[in-house]
Design a protein around this motif. Structure first.
Motif, mmCIF file in Angstrom:
data_model
loop_
_atom_site.group_PDB
_atom_site.id
_atom_site.type_symbol
_atom_site.label_atom_id
_atom_site.label_comp_id
_atom_site.label_asym_id
_atom_site.label_seq_id
_atom_site.Cartn_x
_atom_site.Cartn_y
_atom_site.Cartn_z
ATOM 1 N N ALA A 1 -9.476 -9.711 20.829
ATOM 2 C CA ALA A 1 -9.595 -10.978 21.570
ATOM 3 C C ALA A 1 -11.036 -11.471 21.537
ATOM 4 N N LEU A 2 -11.970 -10.545 21.647
ATOM 5 C CA LEU A 2 -13.389 -10.937 21.683
ATOM 6 C C LEU A 2 -13.876 -11.497 20.355
ATOM 7 N N ASP B 1 -10.976 -14.909 19.189
ATOM 8 C CA ASP B 1 -10.864 -16.140 19.988
ATOM 9 C C ASP B 1 -12.197 -16.340 20.690
ATOM 10 N N THR B 2 -13.140 -16.934 19.973
ATOM 11 C CA THR B 2 -14.506 -16.942 20.495
ATOM 12 C C THR B 2 -15.246 -18.208 20.103
ATOM 13 N N ALA B 3 -16.141 -18.618 20.956
ATOM 14 C CA ALA B 3 -17.031 -19.738 20.647
ATOM 15 C C ALA B 3 -18.330 -19.253 20.009
ATOM 16 N N GLU C 1 -17.740 -22.082 27.173
ATOM 17 C CA GLU C 1 -16.926 -20.987 26.643
ATOM 18 C C GLU C 1 -17.822 -19.943 25.965
ATOM 19 N N ILE D 1 -20.808 -19.200 26.773
ATOM 20 C CA ILE D 1 -21.477 -18.447 27.843
ATOM 21 C C ILE D 1 -20.544 -17.368 28.395
ATOM 22 N N TRP D 2 -19.306 -17.767 28.649
ATOM 23 C CA TRP D 2 -18.300 -16.767 29.075
ATOM 24 C C TRP D 2 -18.200 -15.647 28.033
ATOM 25 N N ASP D 3 -18.177 -16.022 26.764
ATOM 26 C CA ASP D 3 -17.998 -15.029 25.700
ATOM 27 C C ASP D 3 -19.197 -14.082 25.603
ATOM 28 N N ALA E 1 -18.557 -11.671 28.188
ATOM 29 C CA ALA E 1 -17.399 -10.828 27.891
ATOM 30 C C ALA E 1 -17.745 -9.750 26.862
#
Lengths: 184, 184, 184, 184, 184, 184
Positions: free
Chosen positions: B53-54, B57-59, B148, B150-152, B155
């Protein structure tokens, strides 16, 4: 969660909505971690699948898992996990005082010797992972933990080193309900 | 892995065998993390699903993900991740020196200003997560990262705080091949 | 070195030029530390005279000296010394993996018990020198080190606490060659 | 020095005896560091040659050098250097209070702004060398230090990170005379 | 004290003036802590009443109390207490070197085994209070301390964790006289 | 309190009995700190006299005092003070969530900017007192605190650095009642 938008429930993929409905029914309210992680559905799925593996396929008692989580979250200073898993620790251990002890200093917790050893290693793996050595596993074996239980102690500790950081980064806030649950 | 038994490939569930075969074909050898995590198939599935997932599906660019991983593993002092993801960082960034810089001290790495900011926050979230505040997200925004992304960043950082601890607890050892990969 | 000018070779005093020529002939390239320390010839002379005393008049094997250096530089996070002495550790110990182990976490290094004890004390003297006590010397004696070898362990450790700081302050960068040397 | 034998003066090589006689004449007593380092003559020569380079070929005032030494030794908690260089700091700065301030907390020392900046960087290079960056050199330049003086600040700091560790490892004890010197 | 005004002696309440006169007569000068704490008379009274209880009703020797204070102030880096109580430690222990040893690193102090144990626990309670456990009290008992003496060791340590912080916050400065007292 | 005997109420001096009766009447139960400190009556008197001075003669609101106490006890990891003063913080601030926020990480607490500044300095004085400087007082002034309020912030912080250590050393345990008080 103050630092990322919480998506509308209605806009979520169906599998997320189902999971959230299940959790809401079980708890009587929607724990905020579900709303927060829904910000990115692929991460929501991965996060809860990992969590489910940790609590569903384990050589540990659920009470032991929650004790590890609160001790780890206490030294990491995670507000969300202290409070939400503090409630679960009180409930699963049927002990209204345990969570406040674990949050403050796990060494003050009224736990048996095996659980003290378990928490010593969990906190060491959290704070000083370079120093974990074969001797630590030997200590856990001597305290009665199976090989699989030892792996699971490390796995729960490691996952909450992830979880604490996501909650702290996003500033996730526990539901008001968690503060009082299991204190009666 | 010196502290838990590595199961025989032939005894693994089919989905694990398939994943391992795919990875072996791609890398030309079986990265030890796959053999090691197979000790507990439910955790193998959860671990690699989260990892996938990391990266899928990443920005973020893959090069950015590997930079974060090596900087985080460097401050956590994780031998497996320094070496295995060091190789990936060299390859994805097409830079034979980058990984040794990131392992030693990410501040010495030849990276652009936005990536320096990204690594500052990743290391802060690793070492001093209590101190992460809204200002840090603002700094990332000012460096050009989307919400997104930043979230990544958080994560990936969080996941490798899990991953480093599992590798260190079990004493996972990188394949010899990783030490030299991408250095030409 | 990015923070001080590197003087032209032609302008250096003759004794520095001779030393640099010798080193260049031996290594096949001029290790950057020689160019960097030439910024101040009196310090160049003192620095390399001390270094020479440590490696030429010693009760330790050269392999042991390089092991100490890389373990110390690893905990001090010195990019130059990790890489340049990492190469020397690989060569003198004839072990392509050793340096990456020592840089990450010396406890993961495949070394014998006496060398593990030696590195324990070297890292303690680096990180927590106030806590070094007579017991630590007794532990080294029990591991088979002579009085002079014990002094030399402290001397090498101490010198690289100097050397790491000069390299980090001046931002000295290892030659590209060092990254790959001894990995075959 | 309690942990290694101090050799008889009569048995020392002539150059060591001469140096010790000079120092004894100058101070009125033999500073213990000379007797202690004579344990290994090659290290004695290297140690004092480096020390001499630092105080003889420098862009700093001797008072500044001693201030750096005592601030660094204070945070490293080195008994020998606190006391012996504390005496020198009192004498060179002609200030009976300065050394006790620097030993306790250099931020309490009655020094001018440029010296405060100098000590900030010296202590940073001692305690958190990974965090030293170009900005720190810029701060020193803004405080009026020349490029060579900046190099010298780093060189003195680095050398006493060596010296503190040798003194602490060998448990070198300052001469009684140093405790009171320069206090009148 | 540089950060709060020192009130005029003439304006102080009578009980404060009496106490200050007594202290001045005893010491030959007014220790600055009395002038400083007079900033807030209610705190002056509470502070010195606590101090008096610690030194007047105790199972410890006064020399032991001052040893604890200087060791604690040394690790807390309190300039005022290092110097003022350093003088008292020299006087009560009749040892001109003791205070400089305790300020630098209590492990270098020439004290007997029981006092070493006492200082180990005092410093642990100062620096790592979460780790103090029943075993530490057992260690003190084995070293010959009574239950009351053990309580008193903790009480003195705790009070100087208060006192150090007040002195550091207000930037209290020791009287010049304290630096040299008891050194002859 | 598990590490020292709690004296019988009937055997206590009259002034202690009166104070304990007053507190019991006010709270509806006897807070354990009173029973515990009665182990040594002279210390009981000094401890509560200091406490009374802090809460009775102050430029701070009682709510502010309790906020400081819980933030300080949180970083010191004091079980007794987290729980007992957590209850008081909830009551005086009329906020059922505040204490759990302050215990976990005061930066997550829902407090106004002036209180955030107040807690920043209180925690700095607790954890890194050497770094407190005139600028910190200036920051408090800019946040609207009077000179006396600034002194009081330091005084409360300092006293609970004493109090936390006594409670942790003696293993004082909060009354069950405190865990739930003020949560409704």
């Amino acid at each position: 969660m103050t630092r990322f938008p919480v998506p509308d429930f209605a806009d979520l993929p169906e599998d997320l909505r189902e999971r959230i409905e299940d959790e809401t029914e079980r708890a009587g309210f929607t724990p905020n971690i579900f709303s927060a992680m829904a910000y990115k559905p692929s991460h929501f799925r991965a996060f809860f699948a990992y969590h489910d593996a940790l609590v569903d396929d384990t050589a540990l008692e659920r009470e032991e898992i929650e004790m590890i989580i609160v001790a780890v979250s206490g030294v990491n200073h995670c507000y969300y996990c202290n409070v939400a898993h503090g409630a679960l620790a009180r409930i699963y251990a049927d002990d209204p005082l345990l969570a406040d002890q674990l949050v403050a200093n796990y060494r003050t917790a009224d736990v048996n010797d095996a659980h003290r050893t378990m928490l010593d290693i969990a906190v060491k793996l959290t704070e000083r992972p370079t120093e974990v050595e074969e001797d630590d596993l030997e200590t856990l074996r001597a305290a009665g933990f199976s090989e699989e239980a030892i792996w699971d102690i490390a796995a729960v500790t490691s996952f909450f080193n992830l979880s604490n950081r996501m909650a702290m980064f996003a500033d996730m806030r526990p539901n008001d309900e968690f503060h009082a649950l299991g204190r009666e």
